[in-house]
Design an enzyme around this catalytic site. Structure first.
Site, short mmCIF file in Angstrom:
data_model
loop_
_atom_site.label_atom_id
_atom_site.label_comp_id
_atom_site.label_asym_id
_atom_site.label_seq_id
_atom_site.Cartn_x
_atom_site.Cartn_y
_atom_site.Cartn_z
N SER A 76 0.83 -1.21 0.00
CA SER A 76 0.00 0.00 0.00
C SER A 76 0.86 1.26 0.00
O SER A 76 1.99 1.26 0.49
CB SER A 76 -0.91 0.01 1.23
OG SER A 76 -1.73 -1.12 1.26
N1 SAH Z 1 -1.17 -5.02 3.95
C1 SAH Z 1 -0.34 -4.95 2.77
C2 SAH Z 1 -1.17 -4.75 1.52
C3 SAH Z 1 -1.30 -5.99 0.77
S1 SAH Z 1 -2.32 -5.92 -0.66
C4 SAH Z 1 0.72 -3.90 2.92
O1 SAH Z 1 1.15 -3.66 4.03
O2 SAH Z 1 1.18 -3.32 1.97
C5 SAH Z 1 -3.68 -6.85 -0.11
C6 SAH Z 1 -3.42 -8.29 0.25
O3 SAH Z 1 -4.67 -8.86 0.59
C7 SAH Z 1 -2.87 -9.14 -0.89
O4 SAH Z 1 -1.65 -9.71 -0.50
C8 SAH Z 1 -3.96 -10.19 -1.11
O5 SAH Z 1 -3.45 -11.46 -1.46
C9 SAH Z 1 -4.66 -10.21 0.22
N2 SAH Z 1 -6.04 -10.72 0.23
C10 SAH Z 1 -7.01 -10.51 -0.70
N3 SAH Z 1 -8.13 -11.14 -0.33
C11 SAH Z 1 -7.90 -11.74 0.86
C12 SAH Z 1 -8.67 -12.54 1.75
N4 SAH Z 1 -9.93 -12.84 1.46
N5 SAH Z 1 -8.10 -13.00 2.89
C13 SAH Z 1 -6.81 -12.70 3.17
N6 SAH Z 1 -6.02 -11.94 2.37
C14 SAH Z 1 -6.56 -11.47 1.23
#
Ligand code: SAH
Length: 223
Positions: free
Chosen positions: A70
């Site tokens: 993010s």
């Molecule tokens: N928190 C991260 C952002 C990751 S992007 C950061 O610090 O930058 C969002 C993440 O959510 C992705 O890795 C994706 O695989 C995960 N994701 C999407 N749907 C999900 C679900 N239903 N359960 C768990 N993770 C999920």
């Protein structure tokens, strides 16, 4: 987190990081505790080496598997919103561990973080990074439902880092009375949304905040 490797050089140096913090301040992030933790957490260590030089730009970046880390402003904003609304910060759930950066930030501001991710290789890498940084109050789990971690709930706060089209009922039910959830909601157009569970009744209040752009919340595990 004071070793030379964590400190960084050139485009990952303290000076470069401080420029980012200054920018976050100018964009309206006011919580000093959040800014301090973001200044001292090496975001470049959550990225592939080739992208590390861009780690302190205020932008989201690819982390593989079609996912992104993010944007720093959004991490700061969601964390600030969560801290300002939460009555207690003992147990916090994050949905979407990704590279682990948001979890690392949260872990330094709350007592315990529970974080779930559906893509196993990302989860394993995030676990390694958190350990290397000496962050031990994050518990993680592979999860594919999009429905959080009910066995560990209820949570004082939930932070969702992937966007569902609507607020998932299952997640609302994992909030303590007085608990708060910060999440992006929508498909074409998404808005940061704060859901607060009332302390004295089974009702929820909604606040809609700025427009955002997150990867979608998806079902199913990727191994
Ligand atoms: N928190 C991260 C952002 C990751 S992007 C950061 O610090 O930058 C969002 C993440 O959510 C992705 O890795 C994706 O695989 C995960 N994701 C999407 N749907 C999900 C679900 N239903 N359960 C768990 N993770 C999920």
């Amino acid at each position: 987190m004071n070793s030379l490797k964590h400190e960084g050089l050139g485009m990952t140096s303290r000076r470069t990081r401080n420029r980012l913090i200054q920018r976050l301040r100018e964009e309206g992030i006011a919580n000093e505790a959040v800014l301090k933790v973001m200044a001292s957490t090496p975001r470049h260590l959550f990225l592939d080496e080739a992208l590390a030089i861009r780690a302190y730009e205020d932008t989201s970046l690819p982390i593989g598997y079609g996912q992104t880390i993010s944007q720093p402003f959004i991490v700061a904003r969601m964390t600030e919103l969560l801290l300002s609304r939460a009555k207690s910060r003992q147990r916090v759930l994050e949905i979407g561990t990704g590279c682990g950066y948001q979890a690392a930030i949260l872990a330094q501001l709350v007592e315990k973080v529970y974080s779930v991710e559906r893509i196993l290789p990302l989860l394993e890498q995030a676990r390694r990074r958190l350990r290397e940084l000496g962050i031990f109050n994050v518990e993680t789990q592979l999860s594919g439902g999009g429905f959080g971690w009910p066995e560990q709930g209820p949570f004082d706060a939930i932070l969702v880092t992937a966007a569902p089209p609507e607020i998932p009922e299952e997640l609302k039910q994992q909030l303590t009375p007085g608990g708060v959830m910060v999440l992006p909601v929508g498909s074409e157009q998404q808005f940061l949304t704060v859901v607060s569970r009332r302390a004295d009744s089974d009702q929820f209040d909604l606040e809609r905040s700025e427009a955002v752009r997150f990867v979608p919340l998806l079902g199913g595990v990727v191994k």
